[in-house]
Design a protein around this motif. Structure first.
Motif, PDB file in Angstrom:
ATOM      1  N   THR A 379       0.831  -1.209   0.000  1.00 65.85           N
ATOM      2  CA  THR A 379       0.000   0.000   0.000  1.00 65.85           C
ATOM      3  C   THR A 379       0.859   1.249   0.000  1.00 65.85           C
ATOM      4  N   ASN A 380       1.942   1.204   0.789  1.00 64.38           N
ATOM      5  CA  ASN A 380       2.842   2.355   0.850  1.00 64.38           C
ATOM      6  C   ASN A 380       3.503   2.594  -0.507  1.00 64.38           C
ATOM      7  N   GLU A 381       3.923   1.491  -1.154  1.00 66.82           N
ATOM      8  CA  GLU A 381       4.534   1.638  -2.487  1.00 66.82           C
ATOM      9  C   GLU A 381       3.527   2.184  -3.484  1.00 66.82           C
ATOM     10  N   GLU A 382       2.266   1.689  -3.382  1.00 58.03           N
ATOM     11  CA  GLU A 382       1.233   2.208  -4.274  1.00 58.03           C
ATOM     12  C   GLU A 382       0.996   3.690  -4.025  1.00 58.03           C
ATOM     13  N   ASN A 383       1.023   4.085  -2.733  1.00 54.51           N
ATOM     14  CA  ASN A 383       0.842   5.506  -2.420  1.00 54.51           C
ATOM     15  C   ASN A 383       1.994   6.342  -2.958  1.00 54.51           C
ATOM     16  N   ILE A 384       3.224   5.774  -2.808  1.00 52.86           N
ATOM     17  CA  ILE A 384       4.384   6.499  -3.341  1.00 52.86           C
ATOM     18  C   ILE A 384       4.258   6.648  -4.848  1.00 52.86           C
ATOM     19  N   GLU A 385       3.875   5.529  -5.506  1.00 51.36           N
ATOM     20  CA  GLU A 385       3.715   5.577  -6.966  1.00 51.36           C
ATOM     21  C   GLU A 385       2.595   6.536  -7.348  1.00 51.36           C
ATOM     22  N   LEU A 386       1.522   6.505  -6.523  1.00 49.47           N
ATOM     23  CA  LEU A 386       0.410   7.409  -6.782  1.00 49.47           C
ATOM     24  C   LEU A 386       0.854   8.857  -6.632  1.00 49.47           C
ATOM     25  N   ASN A 387       1.660   9.114  -5.593  1.00 50.68           N
ATOM     26  CA  ASN A 387       2.165  10.473  -5.405  1.00 50.68           C
ATOM     27  C   ASN A 387       3.050  10.902  -6.564  1.00 50.68           C
ATOM     28  N   LYS A 388       3.888   9.921  -7.020  1.00 55.69           N
ATOM     29  CA  LYS A 388       4.743  10.247  -8.165  1.00 55.69           C
ATOM     30  C   LYS A 388       3.893  10.564  -9.390  1.00 55.69           C
ATOM     31  N   ASN A 389       2.875   9.699  -9.617  1.00 56.28           N
ATOM     32  CA  ASN A 389       2.003   9.946 -10.767  1.00 56.28           C
ATOM     33  C   ASN A 389       1.269  11.269 -10.625  1.00 56.28           C
ATOM     34  N   LEU A 390       0.853  11.546  -9.369  1.00 57.47           N
ATOM     35  CA  LEU A 390       0.152  12.799  -9.128  1.00 57.47           C
ATOM     36  C   LEU A 390       1.078  13.985  -9.377  1.00 57.47           C
ATOM     37  N   GLU A 391       2.312  13.854  -8.899  1.00 56.38           N
ATOM     38  CA  GLU A 391       3.267  14.931  -9.149  1.00 56.38           C
ATOM     39  C   GLU A 391       3.519  15.106 -10.638  1.00 56.38           C
ATOM     40  N   ALA A 392       3.638  13.937 -11.330  1.00 55.47           N
ATOM     41  CA  ALA A 392       3.859  14.016 -12.776  1.00 55.47           C
ATOM     42  C   ALA A 392       2.664  14.668 -13.469  1.00 55.47           C
ATOM     43  N   LYS A 393       1.447  14.285 -13.014  1.00 59.66           N
ATOM     44  CA  LYS A 393       0.257  14.893 -13.609  1.00 59.66           C
ATOM     45  C   LYS A 393       0.184  16.380 -13.307  1.00 59.66           C
ATOM     46  N   VAL A 394       0.573  16.746 -12.071  1.00 60.18           N
ATOM     47  CA  VAL A 394       0.569  18.170 -11.715  1.00 60.18           C
ATOM     48  C   VAL A 394       1.563  18.926 -12.584  1.00 60.18           C
ATOM     49  N   LEU A 395       2.777  18.346 -12.749  1.00 57.43           N
ATOM     50  CA  LEU A 395       3.775  18.998 -13.602  1.00 57.43           C
ATOM     51  C   LEU A 395       3.274  19.109 -15.036  1.00 57.43           C
ATOM     52  N   LYS A 396       2.654  17.982 -15.517  1.00 56.21           N
ATOM     53  CA  LYS A 396       2.141  18.000 -16.886  1.00 56.21           C
ATOM     54  C   LYS A 396       1.043  19.036 -17.029  1.00 56.21           C
ATOM     55  N   ARG A 397       0.147  19.053 -16.029  1.00 54.90           N
ATOM     56  CA  ARG A 397      -0.944  20.024 -16.095  1.00 54.90           C
ATOM     57  C   ARG A 397      -0.424  21.447 -16.005  1.00 54.90           C
ATOM     58  N   THR A 398       0.592  21.625 -15.141  1.00 59.37           N
ATOM     59  CA  THR A 398       1.189  22.959 -15.033  1.00 59.37           C
ATOM     60  C   THR A 398       1.789  23.384 -16.366  1.00 59.37           C
ATOM     61  N   TYR A 399       2.493  22.424 -16.997  1.00 59.08           N
ATOM     62  CA  TYR A 399       3.087  22.727 -18.308  1.00 59.08           C
ATOM     63  C   TYR A 399       1.995  23.047 -19.337  1.00 59.08           C
ATOM     64  N   GLU A 400       0.898  22.238 -19.300  1.00 60.83           N
ATOM     65  CA  GLU A 400      -0.189  22.493 -20.233  1.00 60.83           C
ATOM     66  C   GLU A 400      -0.818  23.854 -19.997  1.00 60.83           C
ATOM     67  N   LEU A 401      -0.966  24.206 -18.706  1.00 63.25           N
ATOM     68  CA  LEU A 401      -1.528  25.522 -18.393  1.00 63.25           C
ATOM     69  C   LEU A 401      -0.604  26.641 -18.853  1.00 63.25           C
ATOM     70  N   GLU A 402       0.710  26.413 -18.676  1.00 59.94           N
ATOM     71  CA  GLU A 402       1.661  27.420 -19.168  1.00 59.94           C
ATOM     72  C   GLU A 402       1.573  27.549 -20.684  1.00 59.94           C
ATOM     73  N   GLN A 403       1.464  26.364 -21.354  1.00 62.32           N
ATOM     74  CA  GLN A 403       1.322  26.401 -22.814  1.00 62.32           C
ATOM     75  C   GLN A 403       0.034  27.104 -23.213  1.00 62.32           C
TER      76      GLN A 403
END
Length: 893
Positions: A379-403
């Motif tokens: 569960t902890n690994e899934e949460n870490i992976e989820l956080n990573k994915n969430l961070e990646a999505k946030v970065l991607k969304r931030t980049y998309e918003l900047e674009q």
């Protein structure tokens, strides 16, 4: 009397011989010898008493009945063992084990004395958490050991063993150490998981703590923990813990293995197993003997279910299940062996099954803790992976918003430049318009110059109108509301229109202009002629704007499904980078070419959008200094009226036959009629009949389009077919009524039964017209509702009717295949719809034999006499073949 004494003497001798023959010789080397196997097991009545002396034991034993079978429930019995000590040990422990007893009273008879000993659940035992009494046996002396066993639950084969004191004390120490360790594991892990639950609210930890509590409570009664630590003993609580263990166990592994999410049916079944075990808990308290059987069944069922789901989840790749399965194996093996031994299904075993069972349960708890930890890790690994994915999505969304912000900023700047440029584009012609208009009004323009001034005003006004139209089209494109109207149009007239508007301007600029037709080409196509001319005017105007010397040419050609128009110039050309941005809105607004050549930068963007609406596209080829070529491609759709022309001279010939329709269009029309009819041939025929009555007809193919037509225009009369795709006539009528339309609506349908006509009128239809149409009745009702006078003879010219009929019969090919497939696959619902449609059209085109046959089939289908349909259907297929062959012969003639 003598006979009685003889019998008594013989019986005593027999008993003496029998008892003596079973003397147990203890030499100190035997281990695991059960005195039950060496002595006599006798039934004990409630009022039975111990023998008084050594000499009386044999006679007393002969008077007791033999105990032939073990009681599963409460009871008491005697064990008589004759023993001689031939060992070097004098101090021994008489150790009863592998069971739970209320009272064990032992008397050791020697020739000189009788000793009494007590042990069991109701007595303070000499050794902690163990039954047993320390006894003293002299070497080479014979003893009788008489033991009375009393219990509320005889369920385990009792073992009674002689063990040297020192050896027994070592054994007790080891057993108590193991026992303490096992209970400590359960208590510590249970409290630990309870604390984790309080912090995390994860139900897995709570159920683990409950499971640990129930098995610690259950096993503690086997070792008299409550009795020896707290002075409390009750046989009625002995099986309570084991009755509750299955439900806590099931709740735990449902959470651990995520059983509800992966196997809901197994989850439900396991919960029922646990619940049924818990239901028996009150009976286990009331009847301890019954509790043994119930707990054995409940724990065994829960163990089997747990092993099954654990192995299943392990095979599915759920990693914590490996610890779970191993834990259950550790718990199942000793406990199931103990259960089977208790039930007599396995022979007695000379080991302490309770201690082995406790050890197995403790190992189970320890391994389950590993399973919980492994699940937590996952569960902890899934949460870490989820956080990573969430961070990646946030970065991607931030980049998309900047674009997006960049694009919005660029778009805002582009629109600002566009507005500035548009302001310039409008002000320039408006200056000329206002200046010349003022000059005419003030008399500054001389009479002979007025025509020139008016020409300048007109030219600049048209320029402003073109700018406004471009802006409106652009706003429609951005709102996705730019629409095209596909109608039958003359291709050559559309192309000639472009030539007539721009040809003179091109030549006046000193450029050559060529219009090339690459035959064969169709004369009439289905297209939006207005939008086609708009695209060609944009492309040609663009070529004129950027070409100073040379020529401009338009080449028209086509393939089987595409019409291509190529506009080529010898102008300034473009770079590759400019070509990539060419069709973007406002593209020219920031370029130097705008200031030099003018323009809004919207024309090409609008043209490309229009081309895509016409199932086509626009491509560009260009080279700096050598010119540009734009190629417009649109979908090529022909009609039955289309003729393929091979020479230029045939163009004018194809335009001459249109005089009749053109003259007809100039007639004064007497009313606007909306015709909703899904059958193409019916629609053509009814439309021509209405047009001969001097009416303007708007024809649509389904109810949805009829509703849209009513919203867009006003009509004096609506003819509504009942059975149509997308939206039928009744649904469309309800929507039309909701719009507030007051025009009379006549139902067109082949359903002519009186109850059907009555239903249409109750729905609100103004009137009803049956198919096939009776032209006299049709003319009468149309003239009545439009208040017009109609000539009695509405018959179409023979040539026109023959053409429509041949088109109808040609369409029967497709209907024939559809009818054959529907009959073949017994699609009687679809067959009924097809027959109904054919019934409404066949008579209208004078196919009376077909009409009579489909009328018969329609009746059979409505009555659902499907078995009688095949014969008339065969007749119908033959009639259609005949009609098609006759039509082909007539056309050949």
């Amino acid at each position: 009397m003598g006979s009685f004494r003889l019998l008594t003497t013989m019986l005593l001798c027999f008993c003496t011989f029998f008892v003596s023959a079973n003397v147990y010789v203890f030499d100190g080397t035997q281990r695991g010898h059960n005195l039950h196997d060496k002595g006599l097991v006798l039934s004990a009545e409630n009022n039975a008493r111990f023998p008084d002396s050594f000499a009386q034991v044999e006679q007393w034993a002969s008077m007791q009945a033999e105990q032939t079978q073990r009681a599963l429930f409460s009871g008491r019995y005697w064990l008589v063992t004759e023993i001689e000590n031939h060992s070097r040990y004098q101090d021994l422990v008489l150790y009863p084990y592998n069971t739970v007893l209320s009272n064990v009273e032992t008397r050791i008879y020697s020739e000189t004395e009788v000793e009494r000993f007590f042990t069991g659940g109701m007595h303070a035992n000499e050794y902690p958490f163990h039954y047993g009494n320390k006894i003293h046996l002299l070497p080479n002396q014979r003893y009788y050991i008489v033991t009375l066993f009393e219990s509320d639950y005889f369920y385990t084969p009792i073992k009674l063993e002689l063990i040297p004191v020192k050896e027994f004390e070592r054994q007790v120490t080891m057993d108590n150490l193991l026992m303490s360790l096992c209970f400590s594991v359960g208590i510590v892990l249970g409290l630990y998981n309870l604390l984790i639950y309080i912090g995390s609210k994860d139900m897995t930890h709570l159920y683990y703590a409950m499971f640990a509590a129930t098995w610690v409570f259950a096993w503690s009664h086997f070792f008299h923990i409550s009795d020896q630590l707290f002075g409390f003993y009750s046989a009625h609580l002995h099986w309570l813990g084991f009755a509750l263990t299955p439900i806590t166990n099931v709740l735990f592994y449902n959470q651990l293995l995520k059983l509800k999410e992966t196997h809901p049916s197994l989850s439900t079944a396991s919960l029922w197993v646990g619940a049924i075990g818990a239901i028996g808990a009150p009976f286990c308290i009331l009847f301890p003997g019954f509790g043994f059987l119930w707990a054995t069944l409940a724990t065994g069922s829960a163990l089997c279910m747990g092993l099954y789901v654990g192995i299943l989840r392990l095979m599915e790749g759920f990693k914590p299940a490996r610890y779970f399965v191993l834990a259950y194996v550790c718990m199942a093996i000793p406990n199931m062996v103990g259960n089977f031994t208790n039930l007599g299904l396995l022979p007695p075993i000379a080991i302490n099954l309770y201690l082995i069972g406790l050890i197995g349960t403790a190992l189970d708890a320890l391994l389950l803790a590993f399973a919980v930890a492994d699940k937590y890790r996952l569960t902890n690994e899934e949460n870490i992976e989820l956080n990573k994915n969430l961070e990646a999505k946030v970065l991607k969304r931030t980049y998309e918003l900047e674009q997006l912000a960049t694009e919005l900023r660029d778009a805002s700047e582009a629109k600002s430049r566009f507005l500035a440029n548009m302001s310039h584009e409008i002000r320039t012609p408006m200056t000329s318009i206002i200046g010349y208009a003022d000059g005419i009004m003030l008399g500054d323009i001389k009479p002979h110059e007025r025509n020139h001034a008016i020409s300048v005003i007109l030219q600049n006004s048209r320029h402003v109108l073109g700018l406004i139209n471009d802006i409106l089209d652009m706003s429609k494109i951005e709102a996705n509301r730019l629409e095209v109207e596909l109608i039958e149009a003359n291709l050559f007239q559309s192309i000639t229109h472009v030539e007539s508007l721009l040809g003179k301007q091109i030549r006046d600029k000193g450029l050559e202009f060529e219009l090339n037709y690459h035959f064969p080409l169709p004369d009439y196509i289905v297209v939006d002629p207005t939008r086609l001319r708009q695209i060609l005017l944009n492309l040609t105007s663009n070529a004129l704007k950027f070409t100073s010397v040379g020529k401009i040419s338009i080449d028209v050609s086509c393939t089987q499904d595409t019409l291509s128009v190529r506009v080529q110039d010898t102008g300034i050309g473009m770079t590759s980078a400019e070509q990539k941005e060419l069709f973007n809105a406002f593209h020219q607004a920031d370029s130097s070419t705008t200031r030099k050549y003018g323009g809004t930068g919207l024309g090409l963007n609008i043209s490309k959008s229009l081309a895509q609406k016409l199932d086509g596209d626009i491509t560009v080829e260009s080279e700096v200094g050598s010119g540009t070529a734009f190629t417009l491609s649109v979908g090529l759709y022909t009609t039955q009226r289309t003729k393929w022309l091979n020479t230029f001279s045939e163009i004018h010939q194809s335009e001459e036959p249109g005089t009749e329709s053109e003259s007809y269009e100039t007639e004064s029309l007497k009313g606007e009629v909306l015709l909703a009819e899904d059958h193409v041939d019916n629609c053509r025929l009814i439309t021509r009949i209405l047009e001969r009555m001097g009416l303007s007809v708007t024809a649509v193919e389904n109810g949805q389009l009829a509703v849209q037509a009513v919203l867009d225009d006003e009509f004096d009369l609506i003819l509504m077919d009942i059975q149509m795709p997308v939206m039928d006539g009744e649904q469309a009528f309800n929507f039309i009524q909701a719009t507030g339309c007051t025009a009379p609506v006549i139902a067109l349908t082949a359903n002519t039964m009186s109850h059907e006509v009555e239903r249409y009128l109750k729905l609100g239809f103004t009137d009803h017209l049956a198919k096939p149409i009776d032209r006299a009745e049709f003319a009468k009702k149309v003239s009545h509702y439009l208040n017009i006078t109609v000539e009695e003879d509405l018959a179409l010219p023979d040539e026109e009717f023959s053409l429509l009929k041949s088109q109808y019969i040609a369409g029967l090919h497709e209907q024939l295949v559809q009818l054959q497939n529907q009959l073949k696959y017994h699609d009687f619902d679809g067959l009924a719809r097809s027959i109904h449609a054919l019934k409404g059209t066949s008579a209208m085109f004078d196919c009376h034999d077909i009409y009579q046959t489909v009328t018969k089939i329609d009746g059979l289908l409505k009555e659902k006499d499907y078995d009688k349909v095949e014969e008339p259907m065969a007749d119908l297929f033959e009639l259609i073949h005949i009609a098609i062959q006759q039509s082909e012969c007539n056309q050949a003639i």
